[in-house]
Motif scaffolding. Structure first.
Motif, PDB file in Angstrom:
ATOM      1  N   LYS A 147      -4.996  -0.748  -1.503  1.00 61.24           N
ATOM      2  CA  LYS A 147      -5.235   0.422  -2.337  1.00 61.24           C
ATOM      3  C   LYS A 147      -5.175   0.066  -3.820  1.00 61.24           C
ATOM      4  O   LYS A 147      -4.433  -0.822  -4.222  1.00 61.24           O
ATOM      5  N   SER A 190     -12.670   2.005  -6.201  1.00 62.80           N
ATOM      6  CA  SER A 190     -11.637   1.130  -5.636  1.00 62.80           C
ATOM      7  C   SER A 190     -12.066  -0.324  -5.590  1.00 62.80           C
ATOM      8  O   SER A 190     -13.262  -0.637  -5.484  1.00 62.80           O
ATOM      9  N   GLN A 205      -7.969  -1.894   3.687  1.00 60.62           N
ATOM     10  CA  GLN A 205      -8.169  -2.002   2.244  1.00 60.62           C
ATOM     11  C   GLN A 205      -6.844  -1.988   1.493  1.00 60.62           C
ATOM     12  O   GLN A 205      -5.953  -1.199   1.792  1.00 60.62           O
ATOM     13  N   THR A 218       1.940   1.832  -3.519  1.00 64.56           N
ATOM     14  CA  THR A 218       0.843   2.343  -4.344  1.00 64.56           C
ATOM     15  C   THR A 218       0.618   3.823  -4.082  1.00 64.56           C
ATOM     16  O   THR A 218       0.449   4.628  -5.011  1.00 64.56           O
ATOM     17  N   SER A 219       0.623   4.203  -2.797  1.00 66.67           N
ATOM     18  CA  SER A 219       0.425   5.606  -2.445  1.00 66.67           C
ATOM     19  C   SER A 219       1.560   6.486  -2.968  1.00 66.67           C
ATOM     20  O   SER A 219       1.340   7.645  -3.344  1.00 66.67           O
ATOM     21  N   ASN A 233       0.816  -1.214   0.000  1.00 64.33           N
ATOM     22  CA  ASN A 233       0.000   0.000   0.000  1.00 64.33           C
ATOM     23  C   ASN A 233       0.851   1.266   0.000  1.00 64.33           C
ATOM     24  O   ASN A 233       0.514   2.263  -0.663  1.00 64.33           O
TER      25      ASN A 233
END
Length: 311
Positions: free
Chosen positions: A175, A160, A173, A90-91, A87
């Motif tokens: 991402k 999403s 979650q 991804t961010s 994550n």
């Protein structure tokens, strides 16, 4: 998901503050889930059951929560929580970009395409020629739409993925950094929802037609000339080959393949892959002819019971 430029193993490790096994300059080109990885990609794994699958996959960098022998020609990123660190990546590479306008300045809309009032068109969206986007459609960032596409009111493209890790404190979650890709000559009815891929693409193939109120999960690939009726729900990572028909209220389990020419009758629940050019019915779904025979036999049970009573 491919990165805008090549990075090194050391670069990636610094982003997530992890140890690593491999050369500092080991090349890293992107990150993907296990079903779509390619050489140069990072894949994550956090359960012993799937260690071998990840280590033996096409991915050349494995983000893993155990120090293991590194396969030849690959590298490891060592993390106490690979899900969290995936994550983070991804961010970092695909951060959320807010918008304060209805149609982003970076969006590209083709010749003779019409966008009706009250639509939202996100960053880096591409819409081809001769399309009609009806009112109140929301098209999230990075969506790609081909030529001669019609999208009816209230449809949402690019939400999403429904993908969560169950932690003691609640659901976390994964991402989504992927896209929705709509090919040429596709019709999408009103109030449909098509989720973006986690790292890859959710794709609707050329010439396919979707009725109203259809849900398509993340990373699902729908082939050419498919026909999908209202209130059908398709889970993530499904492969639907060309010329498949799904009638109303069909439910499709994640990770299966619906073979070319398959037809699924209304209100069926499909939990397994299908064979080419066959018809299925029921919940759970079986070949329709066998299912109808079974139903006929069941209808005879009261008659058989009466005969036994009267003997």
């Amino acid at each position: 998901m491919k990165f805008p430029k090549q990075h090194t193993l050391k670069d990636i490790a610094s982003i997530i503050s992890s140890e690593y096994i491999g050369a500092d300059d080991f090349p890293v080109f992107g990150m993907n889930e296990i079903h779509v990885v390619e050489p140069g990609d990072i894949v994550f794994v956090d359960h012993p059951k799937y260690y071998d699958k990840a280590l033996e996959s096409a991915a050349t960098v494995v983000l893993i929560n155990k120090k293991v022998d590194c396969p030849e020609g690959k590298a490891l990123l060592l993390s106490d929580d690979p899900f969290r660190d995936f994550n983070k990546l991804t961010s970092h590479f695909k951060p959320f970009q807010s918008s304060n306008v209805a149609i982003a300045t970076s969006a590209k809309i083709g010749v003779n395409s019409v966008v009706q009032p009250n639509c939202f068109i996100g960053n880096n969206v591409i819409i081809g020629d001769n399309c009609i986007i009806h009112s109140n459609v929301s098209i999230y960032d990075d969506t790609v739409i081909g030529d001669n596409v019609i999208i009816h009111a209230g449809t949402i493209l690019g939400a999403s993925a429904f993908y969560y890790k169950n932690r003691p404190e609640g659901f976390d979650q994964l991402k989504s950094g992927g896209r929705v890709v709509i090919k040429n000559n596709v019709d999408i009815g009103a109030l449909c929802t098509i989720d973006r891929g986690v790292t890859g693409d959710t794709t609707i193939g050329e010439g396919s037609k979707l009725d109203n109120q259809i849900q398509v999960g993340h990373d699902t690939i729908i082939g050419k000339k498919c026909l999908i009726a209202s209130q059908t729900g398709i889970a993530g990572c499904v492969v639907i080959e060309d010329e498949v028909t799904l009638w109303g209220q069909v439910g499709v389990k994640s990770g299966i393949t619906i073979a070319k020419g398959t037809e699924i009758y209304a209100q069926s629940g499909l939990g397994h892959s299908t064979d080419k050019n066959k018809t299925y019915f029921g919940s759970p779904a079986f070949e329709a002819r066998e299912k109808f025979k079974e139903m006929a036999y069941i209808r005879k049970i009261p008659e058989l019971i009466e005969k036994l009573k009267n003997k």
